[in-house]
Design a protein around this motif. Structure first.
Motif, PDB file in Angstrom:
ATOM      1  N   THR A 174      36.025  39.853  30.799  1.00 45.93           N
ATOM      2  CA  THR A 174      35.051  39.372  29.813  1.00 45.93           C
ATOM      3  C   THR A 174      35.138  37.876  29.562  1.00 45.93           C
ATOM      4  O   THR A 174      34.233  37.298  28.955  1.00 45.93           O
ATOM      5  N   GLY A 175      36.239  37.271  29.965  1.00 49.27           N
ATOM      6  CA  GLY A 175      36.415  35.851  29.690  1.00 49.27           C
ATOM      7  C   GLY A 175      36.890  35.582  28.283  1.00 49.27           C
ATOM      8  O   GLY A 175      37.067  34.422  27.888  1.00 49.27           O
ATOM      9  N   GLN A 176      37.090  36.611  27.499  1.00 50.31           N
ATOM     10  CA  GLN A 176      37.542  36.479  26.122  1.00 50.31           C
ATOM     11  C   GLN A 176      38.643  37.496  25.842  1.00 50.31           C
ATOM     12  O   GLN A 176      38.851  38.433  26.615  1.00 50.31           O
ATOM     13  N   ILE A 177      39.324  37.303  24.690  1.00 45.81           N
ATOM     14  CA  ILE A 177      40.367  38.249  24.266  1.00 45.81           C
ATOM     15  C   ILE A 177      40.101  38.607  22.820  1.00 45.81           C
ATOM     16  O   ILE A 177      40.107  37.744  21.930  1.00 45.81           O
ATOM     17  N   GLN A 207      43.779  41.544  31.664  1.00 48.88           N
ATOM     18  CA  GLN A 207      42.650  42.328  32.190  1.00 48.88           C
ATOM     19  C   GLN A 207      41.377  42.019  31.404  1.00 48.88           C
ATOM     20  O   GLN A 207      40.298  41.827  31.991  1.00 48.88           O
ATOM     21  N   GLU A 208      41.499  41.951  30.073  1.00 47.68           N
ATOM     22  CA  GLU A 208      40.319  41.649  29.256  1.00 47.68           C
ATOM     23  C   GLU A 208      39.799  40.252  29.558  1.00 47.68           C
ATOM     24  O   GLU A 208      38.580  40.026  29.631  1.00 47.68           O
ATOM     25  N   LEU A 248      44.090  32.733  33.647  1.00 47.74           N
ATOM     26  CA  LEU A 248      44.909  33.711  34.370  1.00 47.74           C
ATOM     27  C   LEU A 248      46.101  33.040  35.058  1.00 47.74           C
ATOM     28  O   LEU A 248      47.177  33.638  35.167  1.00 47.74           O
ATOM     29  N   ARG A 249      45.891  31.809  35.531  1.00 50.04           N
ATOM     30  CA  ARG A 249      47.021  31.086  36.131  1.00 50.04           C
ATOM     31  C   ARG A 249      48.117  30.838  35.081  1.00 50.04           C
ATOM     32  O   ARG A 249      49.316  30.954  35.366  1.00 50.04           O
ATOM     33  N   LYS A 250      47.718  30.463  33.866  1.00 51.31           N
ATOM     34  CA  LYS A 250      48.696  30.245  32.799  1.00 51.31           C
ATOM     35  C   LYS A 250      49.391  31.553  32.415  1.00 51.31           C
ATOM     36  O   LYS A 250      50.588  31.575  32.102  1.00 51.31           O
ATOM     37  N   ALA A 251      48.622  32.653  32.453  1.00 51.30           N
ATOM     38  CA  ALA A 251      49.243  33.953  32.171  1.00 51.30           C
ATOM     39  C   ALA A 251      50.256  34.302  33.253  1.00 51.30           C
ATOM     40  O   ALA A 251      51.333  34.855  32.975  1.00 51.30           O
ATOM     41  N   ARG A 303      39.881  46.358  37.556  1.00 53.64           N
ATOM     42  CA  ARG A 303      40.521  47.493  36.890  1.00 53.64           C
ATOM     43  C   ARG A 303      41.478  48.209  37.839  1.00 53.64           C
ATOM     44  O   ARG A 303      42.558  48.670  37.431  1.00 53.64           O
ATOM     45  N   THR A 304      41.077  48.313  39.122  1.00 54.83           N
ATOM     46  CA  THR A 304      41.954  48.961  40.110  1.00 54.83           C
ATOM     47  C   THR A 304      43.247  48.160  40.297  1.00 54.83           C
ATOM     48  O   THR A 304      44.345  48.727  40.400  1.00 54.83           O
TER      49      THR A 304
END
Length: 755
Positions: free
Chosen positions: A59-62, A54-55, A102-105, A249-250
């Protein structure tokens, strides 16, 4: 033998399949619990990735720490796959491009779910939730990020070409397919959910659908401005950028609620499985215990009865019903001390030649006789006596308290007389012979198992006397038995060391004084001492060495006869005492003949001395007489030993071809001075002479005895007057020396001797 234990074991054996099935069922259930635990561990890892994804999407960062997550991934699986999971986590964290990250996640969550076997562990109700978590919702998040990125990229361009105009519609179509597919899936999947959090999950799904419509509305403006615009300034993406965070977020709120619902479902399955295992274990255990208790209770009476029957079989003889040796030993060990004035007595009986009865009349007749014998013995037993059958033909009577010892000593003779009475079995007249051994312990002596051994020693002594005799145990019997045991040990060594050999007592022509024969008599050279047969033969017989001793004497005698054959002026007969065992076997007779022929001897040079006693019994004498006749036909010199002392002298002379009779010393000793004895001895000599049978007198010790025998027609004599038994070297010297007092041996004589 504990029958109750055996029956209990049988019950356990019958219950074993049930226990095996139950154990397999429990094993399967515990495997299910282990699988659910692993699925829960994997789902927790996936859940831990949610905030990071989600972060990254927003934001593009963690900024959150990830070291704990890395360690949990390592602990989750120690196989090679764990390194791949950690590597893919690093790739996700380090990827700057948000959609690619996100694809890797998404790939990482899918692999974790696969290792955790989430789909296999999920219930039917929640079986589609893992796919919704790992693929459907994550695809929507990825497509929203791509759409935002495309809008930012187009808004920054100075000019928009045809390919740019095609980018947003194509990607927008992909987003719509993913987003609308998620809407349909959540509506369909969640409709049938009945869990405690089902309503919450449906509310989250409704919120997602509402946010999806708002996001698609903003996306349509981006699409319209892209199609109409010619430059980045014409692109309308502000609304999309403002709506996208709320939409993300939803989505993650729905994603998290779906994960929680699946987590609760797995926890419920785990709890239900453990409850089922506990309940089944409790109920199954109670059932097994109850079944076992009922079975044991039902078998108790049977076990007690069967145990008693087995004990009776173990302590009783099945043929006669009498107690057996085990029962006797148990009774002896349980005997209370005797009264001061009393002692304990034991009688052991043995039926003689019982095998002959079985052979002649059959085993059934033998069993009948044994039962009759048991009934006869019962008539002589008193109330406190213990009567047992302790062997094949052996019975024992134990009297715990002997108040009248002299009267008890007479009991064996009375029983032997009763057993010896003629009886009819299967229309056959049978007379039993028996012997008895008697033991009466001393006053106050403890009663132990040793009384059985002592009574058997007394029985052995009775058998050595004669049939139908009884012997009372004395301490000398045990001494002799122990001495014989020691002698047997030394005798075994002597047999191996070639210290057993024959000596020879010369037999002379009573007229000429020349040696015409020699009787082989066994001797034992015991470290310089000469041991005579009376010293060691009883021990040899008990130890079973008689066959070896007879073989040695026979072999050495035949060797000496072969050595002297043809070298003597007179024909020399070498006498061998032949046992009943050899005479009973046609095979042994043939073996003796082969042994003589192999030595190059004429059988006529071997004199076989046969005791009259071996032919007393008519049944056993028949095969013996046949073999003696066969030996005579083969050319052996047959001699009837101890002539006049047995009961078969006349019949033996009538039925057999006897070459010579040997008058026993009892008819020779003092014959020159005893007129009454002279009548008997002269009658024996005349009887033999009338049948053309030569006569040899043994035990001649005085010149008076020799002279009387010569005057009354005796042919050959032997005894201490002539010579004691001497070694073979001395005998050879005596025989060869007489050659010099007469003509030398001719070729004709030599051929006659060895023909």
């Amino acid at each position: 033998m504990h029958i109750r234990g055996w029956l209990t074991g049988l019950i356990v054996f019958l219950l074993a399949p049930c226990l095996l099935f139950a154990s397999l069922w429990f094993h399967n259930k515990f495997e299910n619990v282990s699988s659910i635990d692993r699925s829960l561990a994997g789902l927790n890892l996936v859940q831990s990735l949610g905030p990071l994804m989600q972060e990254k999407a927003l934001t593009g960062q963690i900024s959150q720490p990830t070291e704990m997550l890395r360690r949990r991934l390592v602990d989750f699986d120690t196989s090679q796959t764990t390194d791949e999971l950690a590597t893919e986590l690093d790739d996700f964290l380090q990827e700057p491009n948000v959609p690619d990250a996100l694809r890797k996640a998404r790939l990482l969550t899918a692999k974790i779910s696969q290792l955790a076997k989430l789909s296999a562990s999920s219930s039917y109700e929640t079986s589609k939730l893992p796919h919704l978590i790992n693929d459907t919702l994550m695809t929507v998040v990825i497509e929203t990020s791509v759409m935002v990125k495309n809008g930012e990229m187009l808004s920054g361009k100075a000019a928009i070409n045809t390919w740019d105009k095609m980018l947003v519609p194509v990607q927008g179509g992909q987003f719509k397919v993913a987003a609308d597919g998620a809407s349909r899936a959540t509506r369909e999947y969640f409709q049938g959910l009945e869990g405690p959090r089902a309503d919450v999950l449906r509310d989250k799904a409704a919120a997602y659908r509402s946010a999806n419509l708002a996001y698609q509305s903003a996306g349509s403006k981006l699409l319209s401005s892209t199609i109409k615009g010619n430059s980045g300034a014409d692109i309308t993406n502000e609304q999309l950028n403002s709506v996208q965070p709320d939409f993300v977020r939803t989505i993650f709120a729905l994603w998290q609620e779906t994960v929680d619902y699946l987590h609760e479902d797995l926890q419920q399955q785990r709890a239900e499985t453990l409850f089922a295992v506990a309940l089944a274990g409790l109920v199954g255990g109670l059932v097994i215990v109850a079944a076992f208790a009922i079975a044991v209770a039902l078998s108790r009476a049977l076990a007690d009865r069967t145990q008693q029957e087995f004990e009776n079989l173990g302590f009783h003889d099945p043929l006669t019903g009498l107690p057996n040796r085990r029962a006797l030993l148990r009774s002896i060990r349980a005997l209370p001390p005797c009264a001061v004035e009393n002692s304990t007595g034991l009688i052991i009986f043995d039926l003689r030649h019982f095998k002959k009865i079985n052979d002649l009349y059959g085993d059934q007749a033998g069993d009948t006789i044994l039962r009759d014998t048991a009934e006869q013995l019962v008539q002589f037993a008193e109330a406190q006596d213990i009567l047992c059958r302790t062997g094949g033909t052996e019975f024992m009577l134990l009297r715990p308290n002997v108040s009248d010892a002299p009267e008890f000593e007479k009991l064996p003779a009375r029983i032997i007389r009763e057993l010896g009475k003629e009886r009819i079995v299967d229309d056959q007249k049978i007379v039993l012979e028996s012997n008895a051994g008697l033991l009466i312990n001393k006053f106050g002596d403890p009663v132990t198992d040793q009384i059985l051994v002592d009574a058997e020693l007394a029985l052995r002594s009775a058998k050595q006397k004669a049939p139908c005799k009884c012997a009372l145990f004395t301490s000398e019997m045990r001494t002799v038995f122990e001495e014989n045991g020691e002698i047997a040990k030394r005798l075994h060594k002597a047999l191996n060391n070639d210290d057993i050999l024959p000596w020879f007592q010369p037999q002379i022509d009573i007229v000429t004084g020349e040696v015409v024969g020699a009787e082989a008599l066994v001797r034992w050279l015991d470290y310089g001492q000469i041991r005579f047969p009376g010293y060691f033969l009883p021990a040899a017989e008990e130890a079973g060495y008689m066959d070896r001793i007879e073989d040695i004497v026979r072999r050495k005698t035949i060797d000496l006869a072969a050595e002297l054959a043809g070298r003597t002026r007179r024909t020399i007969h070498f006498g061998l005492n032949v046992s009943a065992d050899l005479l009973s076997s046609a095979r042994a007779v043939d073996a003796l003949h082969c042994q003589v022929k192999d030595a190059g001897l004429s059988p006529s040079l071997i004199s076989l001395e046969i005791l009259e006693a071996v032919m007393i019994d008519e049944d056993t004498a028949a095969p013996i007489k046949e073999n003696i006749a066969h030996l005579s036909e083969l050319g052996f010199f047959v001699e009837l030993d101890d002539f006049g002392t047995g009961h078969s002298s006349i019949s033996s002379l009538r039925d057999l071809k006897i070459d010579r009779v040997k008058i026993d010393r009892s008819f020779v000793s003092g014959v020159d001075m005893k007129p009454d004895l002279q009548k008997f001895t002269s009658a024996l000599i005349n009887l033999a002479k009338s049948l053309d049978i030569d006569v040899l007198a043994e035990g001649v010790e005085t010149t008076g005895e020799r002279d009387w025998l010569r005057q009354n027609g005796c042919d050959v004599i032997q005894g201490f007057l002539i010579s004691k038994a001497v070694p073979e070297v001395d005998l050879s010297t005596i025989i060869l020396r007489q050659n010099f007092g007469a003509r030398p041996t001719t070729n004709a004589d030599r051929k006659s001797a060895i023909a």
